[in-house]
Every structure is written in C-alpha cells, then in structure tokens.
Design a protein around this motif. Structure first.
Motif, PDB file in Angstrom:
ATOM      1  N   GLN A   1      -6.480   7.707  -4.564  1.00 38.51           N
ATOM      2  CA  GLN A   1      -8.227   6.645  -4.309  1.00 38.51           C
ATOM      3  C   GLN A   1      -9.168   7.736  -3.729  1.00 38.51           C
ATOM      4  O   GLN A   1      -9.761   8.127  -4.142  1.00 38.51           O
ATOM      5  CB  GLN A   1      -7.698   5.212  -3.493  1.00 38.51           C
ATOM      6  N   LYS A   2      -7.972   9.151  -3.019  1.00 36.59           N
ATOM      7  CA  LYS A   2      -8.732   9.583  -1.735  1.00 36.59           C
ATOM      8  C   LYS A   2      -9.152  10.229  -1.997  1.00 36.59           C
ATOM      9  O   LYS A   2     -10.444  10.969  -2.106  1.00 36.59           O
ATOM     10  CB  LYS A   2      -7.938   9.794   0.128  1.00 36.59           C
ATOM     11  N   ARG A   3      -8.324  11.074  -3.492  1.00 32.66           N
ATOM     12  CA  ARG A   3      -9.094  11.966  -3.873  1.00 32.66           C
ATOM     13  C   ARG A   3      -9.861  12.007  -4.962  1.00 32.66           C
ATOM     14  O   ARG A   3     -10.559  12.596  -6.007  1.00 32.66           O
ATOM     15  CB  ARG A   3      -8.040  12.928  -4.983  1.00 32.66           C
TER      16      ARG A   3
END
Length: 147
Positions: free
Chosen positions: A31-33
C-alpha cells in the motif's frame, strides 16, 4: 483436554497470528509503494486477480472466482475494470460457448511483472533480519504447503 493438546492449540494459534502479522506487513508495504508502481490503478483486489491469472494462465471465470474466493458479480466487475484498462481479455470457450475464458494481455503481463518485483522488494525487506539459510528453509516450507 490434556496439557499437550492445549499447548498444541496454543502454538497453532500463535503461528496463525505470526502469519497474519506477516501478511499484513506485506499488505502495508505494498500500500505504501502503490503510488510508485500501481500506474494502472488496479488496487489490491485487481492485483490479486492479475497475479492469480499469472499463476493459472488462461482460465474460466468460474475457476478464477473460486480461486480468489469472490462472488460472481464482484469478479465480473473486477474483470470488466481490468479489461477496460487493457490488462485482461475475455473470450468465449471454443469447447463451450457458455464459458468465459480470461487471460492476461501483454500489458497485463507487464503490470504483473512490476507487481511481483514490488512484492519481492517488500518481502525481502521484511525478511532482512534472517539469514540466507533461514530464508531457504522458509522457502522449502512454503513449497511444501503449495504456496
């Protein structure tokens, strides 16, 4: 229930919770990437479907729906969205015209490659504290349970 059974159940629960935390760390890492690699905005659900199609190859909508444990209408919407983005194609089976077959397009394979690369990066970061031998052991264990 004797103490051995209680300990066994407790260990199974602890293992399940460790695996759950591992899966969530992977999910959070992806999700962060996502802004960096999800250029087609397929999201987690679309990514799961694309990677599953990469594993299965050309397959029926029914088999795909069963594999990813979604209901038929949800899968139809997901496939329609991925089809609109040029990542999958649907065609009727030549053997049975009532059956829809789904497969990745060339662009779908590219997106899956990018997703797999990012998954590998995230997992490698998570597993960084363990040795190469331990990673190999973990891989062998996962191979035994058909992951």
């Amino acid at each position: 229930m004797d103490i051995v059974n209680k300990l066994s159940e407790m260990q199974d629960t602890e293992l399940a919770l460790v695996i759950d935390r591992f899966m969530r760390r992977i999910h959070f890492g992806l999700q962060k990437r996502a802004p960096d690699f999800d250029r087609k905005a397929v999201g987690p659900g679309g990514g799961i479907v694309l990677m599953t199609l990469a594993d299965m190859g050309c397959t029926s909508m029914h088999a795909l729906t069963d594999r990813v444990a979604r209901d038929k209408s949800q899968m139809t919407r997901t496939i329609r969205s991925l089809e609109t983005k040029g990542l999958v194609k649907r065609e009727n089976s030549q053997a049975d015209g009532r059956v829809s077959l789904v497969s990745l397009t060339a662009e779908g394979h590219v997106v899956v490659g990018e997703l797999m690369e990012t998954v590998a990066e995230v997992v490698n970061e998570i597993l960084e504290p363990i040795s190469a031998d331990e990673k190999q052991t973990l891989k062998k264990l996962f191979d035994r349970i058909d992951c």
